[in-house]
Design a protein around this motif. Structure first.
Motif, PDB file in Angstrom:
ATOM      1  N   GLY A   2      45.478  17.915  -5.305  1.00 24.15           N
ATOM      2  CA  GLY A   2      45.207  19.196  -5.932  1.00 24.15           C
ATOM      3  C   GLY A   2      45.362  20.366  -4.994  1.00 24.15           C
ATOM      4  N   GLY A   3      45.649  20.115  -3.736  1.00 26.82           N
ATOM      5  CA  GLY A   3      45.738  21.194  -2.766  1.00 26.82           C
ATOM      6  C   GLY A   3      44.426  21.378  -2.033  1.00 26.82           C
ATOM      7  N   VAL A   4      44.463  22.238  -1.038  1.00 29.04           N
ATOM      8  CA  VAL A   4      43.260  22.493  -0.246  1.00 29.04           C
ATOM      9  C   VAL A   4      42.523  23.696  -0.827  1.00 29.04           C
ATOM     10  N   GLY A   5      41.245  23.725  -0.576  1.00 28.74           N
ATOM     11  CA  GLY A   5      40.424  24.828  -1.054  1.00 28.74           C
ATOM     12  C   GLY A   5      39.238  24.349  -1.868  1.00 28.74           C
ATOM     13  N   GLY A   6      39.313  23.120  -2.321  1.00 32.25           N
ATOM     14  CA  GLY A   6      38.193  22.563  -3.055  1.00 32.25           C
ATOM     15  C   GLY A   6      38.211  22.928  -4.524  1.00 32.25           C
ATOM     16  N   THR A   7      37.304  22.314  -5.242  1.00 30.60           N
ATOM     17  CA  THR A   7      37.229  22.496  -6.688  1.00 30.60           C
ATOM     18  C   THR A   7      36.989  23.954  -7.059  1.00 30.60           C
ATOM     19  N   CYS A   8      36.159  24.661  -6.318  1.00 27.82           N
ATOM     20  CA  CYS A   8      35.849  26.056  -6.640  1.00 27.82           C
ATOM     21  C   CYS A   8      37.110  26.910  -6.626  1.00 27.82           C
ATOM     22  N   VAL A   9      37.910  26.789  -5.600  1.00 23.89           N
ATOM     23  CA  VAL A   9      39.106  27.621  -5.476  1.00 23.89           C
ATOM     24  C   VAL A   9      40.202  27.156  -6.430  1.00 23.89           C
ATOM     25  N   ILE A  10      40.383  25.871  -6.560  1.00 21.33           N
ATOM     26  CA  ILE A  10      41.531  25.351  -7.304  1.00 21.33           C
ATOM     27  C   ILE A  10      41.295  25.301  -8.810  1.00 21.33           C
ATOM     28  N   LYS A  16      38.202  30.733 -13.000  1.00 21.60           N
ATOM     29  CA  LYS A  16      37.316  31.218 -14.063  1.00 21.60           C
ATOM     30  C   LYS A  16      37.065  32.711 -13.913  1.00 21.60           C
ATOM     31  N   LYS A  17      36.798  33.171 -12.694  1.00 15.39           N
ATOM     32  CA  LYS A  17      36.527  34.586 -12.476  1.00 15.39           C
ATOM     33  C   LYS A  17      37.752  35.437 -12.788  1.00 15.39           C
ATOM     34  N   LEU A  18      38.934  34.979 -12.397  1.00 17.78           N
ATOM     35  CA  LEU A  18      40.139  35.734 -12.701  1.00 17.78           C
ATOM     36  C   LEU A  18      40.349  35.847 -14.204  1.00 17.78           C
ATOM     37  N   MET A  19      40.095  34.774 -14.929  1.00 17.69           N
ATOM     38  CA  MET A  19      40.229  34.793 -16.387  1.00 17.69           C
ATOM     39  C   MET A  19      39.166  35.720 -17.007  1.00 17.69           C
ATOM     40  N   MET A  20      37.955  35.667 -16.493  1.00 17.60           N
ATOM     41  CA  MET A  20      36.885  36.529 -17.020  1.00 17.60           C
ATOM     42  C   MET A  20      37.186  37.999 -16.743  1.00 17.60           C
ATOM     43  N   TYR A  21      37.640  38.314 -15.519  1.00 13.56           N
ATOM     44  CA  TYR A  21      37.978  39.703 -15.206  1.00 13.56           C
ATOM     45  C   TYR A  21      39.059  40.201 -16.160  1.00 13.56           C
ATOM     46  N   GLY A  22      40.054  39.354 -16.419  1.00 13.37           N
ATOM     47  CA  GLY A  22      41.119  39.736 -17.340  1.00 13.37           C
ATOM     48  C   GLY A  22      40.603  40.002 -18.741  1.00 13.37           C
ATOM     49  N   SER A  23      39.635  39.215 -19.176  1.00 13.74           N
ATOM     50  CA  SER A  23      39.111  39.376 -20.536  1.00 13.74           C
ATOM     51  C   SER A  23      38.265  40.632 -20.687  1.00 13.74           C
ATOM     52  N   GLU A  24      37.681  41.123 -19.605  1.00 14.73           N
ATOM     53  CA  GLU A  24      36.788  42.272 -19.684  1.00 14.73           C
ATOM     54  C   GLU A  24      37.508  43.586 -19.967  1.00 14.73           C
ATOM     55  N   THR A  49      51.335  36.320 -18.764  1.00 14.12           N
ATOM     56  CA  THR A  49      51.256  37.140 -17.550  1.00 14.12           C
ATOM     57  C   THR A  49      49.945  36.888 -16.818  1.00 14.12           C
ATOM     58  N   LEU A  50      48.851  36.808 -17.554  1.00 18.74           N
ATOM     59  CA  LEU A  50      47.555  36.526 -16.931  1.00 18.74           C
ATOM     60  C   LEU A  50      47.583  35.171 -16.221  1.00 18.74           C
ATOM     61  N   ILE A  51      48.089  34.145 -16.882  1.00 18.73           N
ATOM     62  CA  ILE A  51      48.140  32.804 -16.292  1.00 18.73           C
ATOM     63  C   ILE A  51      49.071  32.790 -15.084  1.00 18.73           C
ATOM     64  N   PHE A  52      50.220  33.443 -15.187  1.00 21.45           N
ATOM     65  CA  PHE A  52      51.161  33.502 -14.066  1.00 21.45           C
ATOM     66  C   PHE A  52      50.501  34.143 -12.848  1.00 21.45           C
ATOM     67  N   ASN A  53      49.837  35.275 -13.063  1.00 20.93           N
ATOM     68  CA  ASN A  53      49.206  35.982 -11.943  1.00 20.93           C
ATOM     69  C   ASN A  53      47.991  35.233 -11.392  1.00 20.93           C
ATOM     70  N   LYS A  54      47.266  34.547 -12.263  1.00 18.42           N
ATOM     71  CA  LYS A  54      46.159  33.691 -11.789  1.00 18.42           C
ATOM     72  C   LYS A  54      46.710  32.612 -10.866  1.00 18.42           C
ATOM     73  N   ASN A  55      47.773  31.944 -11.304  1.00 18.75           N
ATOM     74  CA  ASN A  55      48.374  30.886 -10.497  1.00 18.75           C
ATOM     75  C   ASN A  55      48.956  31.420  -9.191  1.00 18.75           C
ATOM     76  N   LYS A  56      49.512  32.618  -9.247  1.00 17.38           N
ATOM     77  CA  LYS A  56      50.042  33.262  -8.042  1.00 17.38           C
ATOM     78  C   LYS A  56      48.924  33.495  -7.019  1.00 17.38           C
ATOM     79  N   GLU A  57      47.775  33.944  -7.497  1.00 14.32           N
ATOM     80  CA  GLU A  57      46.626  34.164  -6.595  1.00 14.32           C
ATOM     81  C   GLU A  57      46.124  32.843  -6.030  1.00 14.32           C
ATOM     82  N   LEU A  58      46.050  31.802  -6.853  1.00 10.17           N
ATOM     83  CA  LEU A  58      45.617  30.490  -6.360  1.00 10.17           C
ATOM     84  C   LEU A  58      46.590  29.964  -5.304  1.00 10.17           C
ATOM     85  N   ASP A  59      47.888  30.170  -5.510  1.00 12.26           N
ATOM     86  CA  ASP A  59      48.884  29.769  -4.508  1.00 12.26           C
ATOM     87  C   ASP A  59      48.687  30.540  -3.203  1.00 12.26           C
ATOM     88  N   ARG A  60      48.372  31.834  -3.323  1.00 11.81           N
ATOM     89  CA  ARG A  60      48.132  32.653  -2.123  1.00 11.81           C
ATOM     90  C   ARG A  60      46.932  32.123  -1.343  1.00 11.81           C
TER      91      ARG A  60
END
Length: 96
Positions: A2-10, A16-24, A49-60
């Motif tokens: 799953g990559g490094v960063g642990g369950t919280c990051v990945i 979840k926070k990125l999705m919540m911020y987008g919904s607000e 677009t939201l999912i793409f940018n969320k994934n982009k941030e997780l990759d970063r």
């Protein structure tokens, strides 16, 4: 796998926070006129677009963790792991 960063990051906190911020923003657009803002037309949302940018941030973030681990001399073993005994871990058939 799953990559490094642990369950919280990945998979948990950060996505979840990125999705919540987008919904607000929907509420912010609705409420802003009461504070003097004018929204010329009804805002629209593009979930792709939201999912793409969320994934982009997780990759970063994943890249940052990899850089930190590599810079610290950590040997990263990626794969499926299991505890063999109190002193041994096995990752994809390799015991250590």
């Amino acid at each position: 796998t799953g990559g490094v960063g642990g369950t919280c990051v990945i998979r948990g906190c950060v996505p979840k926070k990125l999705m919540m911020y987008g919904s607000e923003y929907a509420h912010a657009f609705k409420d802003c006129e009461g504070f003097g803002w004018t929204v010329p037309e009804a805002p629209t949302h593009d979930m792709r677009t939201l999912i793409f940018n969320k994934n982009k941030e997780l990759d970063r973030l994943h890249g940052i963790y990899l850089k930190l681990l590599n810079g610290s001399g950590v040997e990263l073993l990626e794969g499926r792991g299991r505890m063999v005994d109190a002193h041994t871990v096995e990752v994809d058939g390799k015991k250590m």
